[in-house]
Write a protein that holds these residues in place. Structure first.
Motif, PDB file in Angstrom:
ATOM      1  N   ALA A  66       0.781  -0.907   0.078  1.00  0.00           N
ATOM      2  CA  ALA A  66      -0.014   0.539  -0.052  1.00  0.00           C
ATOM      3  C   ALA A  66       0.489   1.121   0.129  1.00  0.00           C
ATOM      4  O   ALA A  66       0.311   1.665  -1.252  1.00  0.00           O
ATOM      5  N   THR A  67       1.829   1.267   0.322  1.00  0.00           N
ATOM      6  CA  THR A  67       2.454   2.169   1.009  1.00  0.00           C
ATOM      7  C   THR A  67       3.599   2.405  -0.859  1.00  0.00           C
ATOM      8  O   THR A  67       4.101   3.950  -1.028  1.00  0.00           O
ATOM      9  N   GLN A  68       4.042   1.666  -0.977  1.00  0.00           N
ATOM     10  CA  GLN A  68       4.549   1.529  -2.154  1.00  0.00           C
ATOM     11  C   GLN A  68       3.760   2.195  -3.572  1.00  0.00           C
ATOM     12  O   GLN A  68       4.467   3.064  -4.400  1.00  0.00           O
ATOM     13  N   GLN A  69       2.271   2.142  -3.330  1.00  0.00           N
ATOM     14  CA  GLN A  69       1.178   2.581  -4.230  1.00  0.00           C
ATOM     15  C   GLN A  69       1.702   3.966  -3.731  1.00  0.00           C
ATOM     16  O   GLN A  69       1.829   5.490  -5.007  1.00  0.00           O
ATOM     17  N   LEU A  70       1.400   4.768  -3.233  1.00  0.00           N
ATOM     18  CA  LEU A  70       0.705   6.097  -2.434  1.00  0.00           C
ATOM     19  C   LEU A  70       3.102   6.524  -2.586  1.00  0.00           C
ATOM     20  O   LEU A  70       3.009   7.560  -3.859  1.00  0.00           O
ATOM     21  N   PHE A 105      -6.450   1.686   4.310  1.00  0.00           N
ATOM     22  CA  PHE A 105      -4.731   1.815   4.541  1.00  0.00           C
ATOM     23  C   PHE A 105      -4.288   3.248   5.114  1.00  0.00           C
ATOM     24  O   PHE A 105      -3.424   2.330   6.528  1.00  0.00           O
ATOM     25  N   PHE A 106      -5.240   3.586   5.196  1.00  0.00           N
ATOM     26  CA  PHE A 106      -4.793   5.065   6.494  1.00  0.00           C
ATOM     27  C   PHE A 106      -4.822   4.632   7.468  1.00  0.00           C
ATOM     28  O   PHE A 106      -4.701   4.723   9.063  1.00  0.00           O
ATOM     29  N   ARG A 107      -6.208   3.340   8.310  1.00  0.00           N
ATOM     30  CA  ARG A 107      -6.674   3.219   9.152  1.00  0.00           C
ATOM     31  C   ARG A 107      -5.304   2.486   9.919  1.00  0.00           C
ATOM     32  O   ARG A 107      -5.505   2.361  10.570  1.00  0.00           O
ATOM     33  N   MET A 108      -5.214   1.399   9.330  1.00  0.00           N
ATOM     34  CA  MET A 108      -3.824   0.536   9.414  1.00  0.00           C
ATOM     35  C   MET A 108      -2.289   1.072   9.529  1.00  0.00           C
ATOM     36  O   MET A 108      -1.591   0.361  10.867  1.00  0.00           O
ATOM     37  N   TYR A 109      -2.274   2.448   8.505  1.00  0.00           N
ATOM     38  CA  TYR A 109      -0.849   3.273   8.769  1.00  0.00           C
ATOM     39  C   TYR A 109      -1.103   4.130  10.425  1.00  0.00           C
ATOM     40  O   TYR A 109      -0.382   3.693  10.715  1.00  0.00           O
ATOM     41  N   LEU A 110      -2.516   4.436  10.784  1.00  0.00           N
ATOM     42  CA  LEU A 110      -2.746   4.777  11.928  1.00  0.00           C
ATOM     43  C   LEU A 110      -2.380   3.817  12.672  1.00  0.00           C
ATOM     44  O   LEU A 110      -1.431   3.290  14.527  1.00  0.00           O
ATOM     45  N   ALA A 111      -2.352   2.370  12.666  1.00  0.00           N
ATOM     46  CA  ALA A 111      -2.864   0.789  13.757  1.00  0.00           C
ATOM     47  C   ALA A 111      -1.339   1.403  13.881  1.00  0.00           C
ATOM     48  O   ALA A 111      -0.744   1.045  14.765  1.00  0.00           O
TER      49      ALA A 111
END
Length: 197
Positions: A66-70, A105-111
């Motif tokens: 997910a981060t690679q896409q960003l 993805f953002f919720r996972m990033y925050l977690a």
């Protein structure tokens, strides 16, 4: 040349990672089990272990993908930008749009950034790549005297924090302002702090 088996394996791994992202977004990272991920993906728990050795491996691959896409979107967002302010505006817009389209993805990033995971996130290769991209842009802007000379490491972290918190509020607000308002606010706020005096 990729075989049919390679394509099927990649599809199944992605399906498992997508399921992991949804479960982490709902339950938080500490409470997620391999069984939860299997249930979300609609596969048997044993199937998960054909493709991954552990829950942590699933979560790491999910975050990496997910981060690679960003990162790819950010790298290409400003090919025709002129000046640091325009670059910053495009990067902020790209991030806000990406997280609007990928809320799980953002919720996972925050977690992953919860107090116990903060150190892990800061050491994560994709986060380091994100900061390195931003630091390079800041160095170039300092050299062109578009922004004041300051620690690019600190500036990158500060910019990252401003954007992250705006994304967070966009997700939790019932009626967030139009995206362009938040882009303008973030860019103006950052530029007032780092602009050449």
């Amino acid at each position: 040349m990729r075989t049919k088996e390679d394509v099927v394996e990649e599809f199944r791994k992605q399906t498992i990672c997508d399921a992991a992202m949804k479960v982490v977004a709902r339950k938080g990272i500490k409470n997620v089990t391999v069984q939860d991920i299997a249930d979300e993906a609609g596969v048997a728990k044993g199937t998960i272990y054909i493709y991954f050795q552990s829950r942590d491996e699933i979560l790491a691959r999910t975050m990496d993908g997910a981060t690679q896409q960003l990162l790819e979107k950010l790298a290409t967002a400003c090919r025709s930008c002129r000046g640091f302010r325009h670059v910053l505006e495009q990067r902020v817009r790209t991030q806000l749009q990406h997280f609007e389209e990928n809320r799980d993805f953002f919720r996972m990033y925050l977690a992953m950034a919860e107090p116990l995971g903060e150190r892990r996130l800061r050491k994560h290769a994709s986060y380091q790549t994100y900061l390195a991209q931003l630091e390079e842009l800041l160095r170039e802007a300092i050299a062109r005297k578009e922004i004041r000379d300051a620690s690019v490491e600190r500036l990158a972290v500060a910019i990252s924090s401003v954007v992250r918190d705006i994304v967070l509020h966009r997700i939790i607000d019932r009626e967030p302002p139009p995206l362009e308002e938040d882009v303008s606010f973030a860019v103006d706020f950052i530029m007032r702090g780092i602009g050449e005096r």
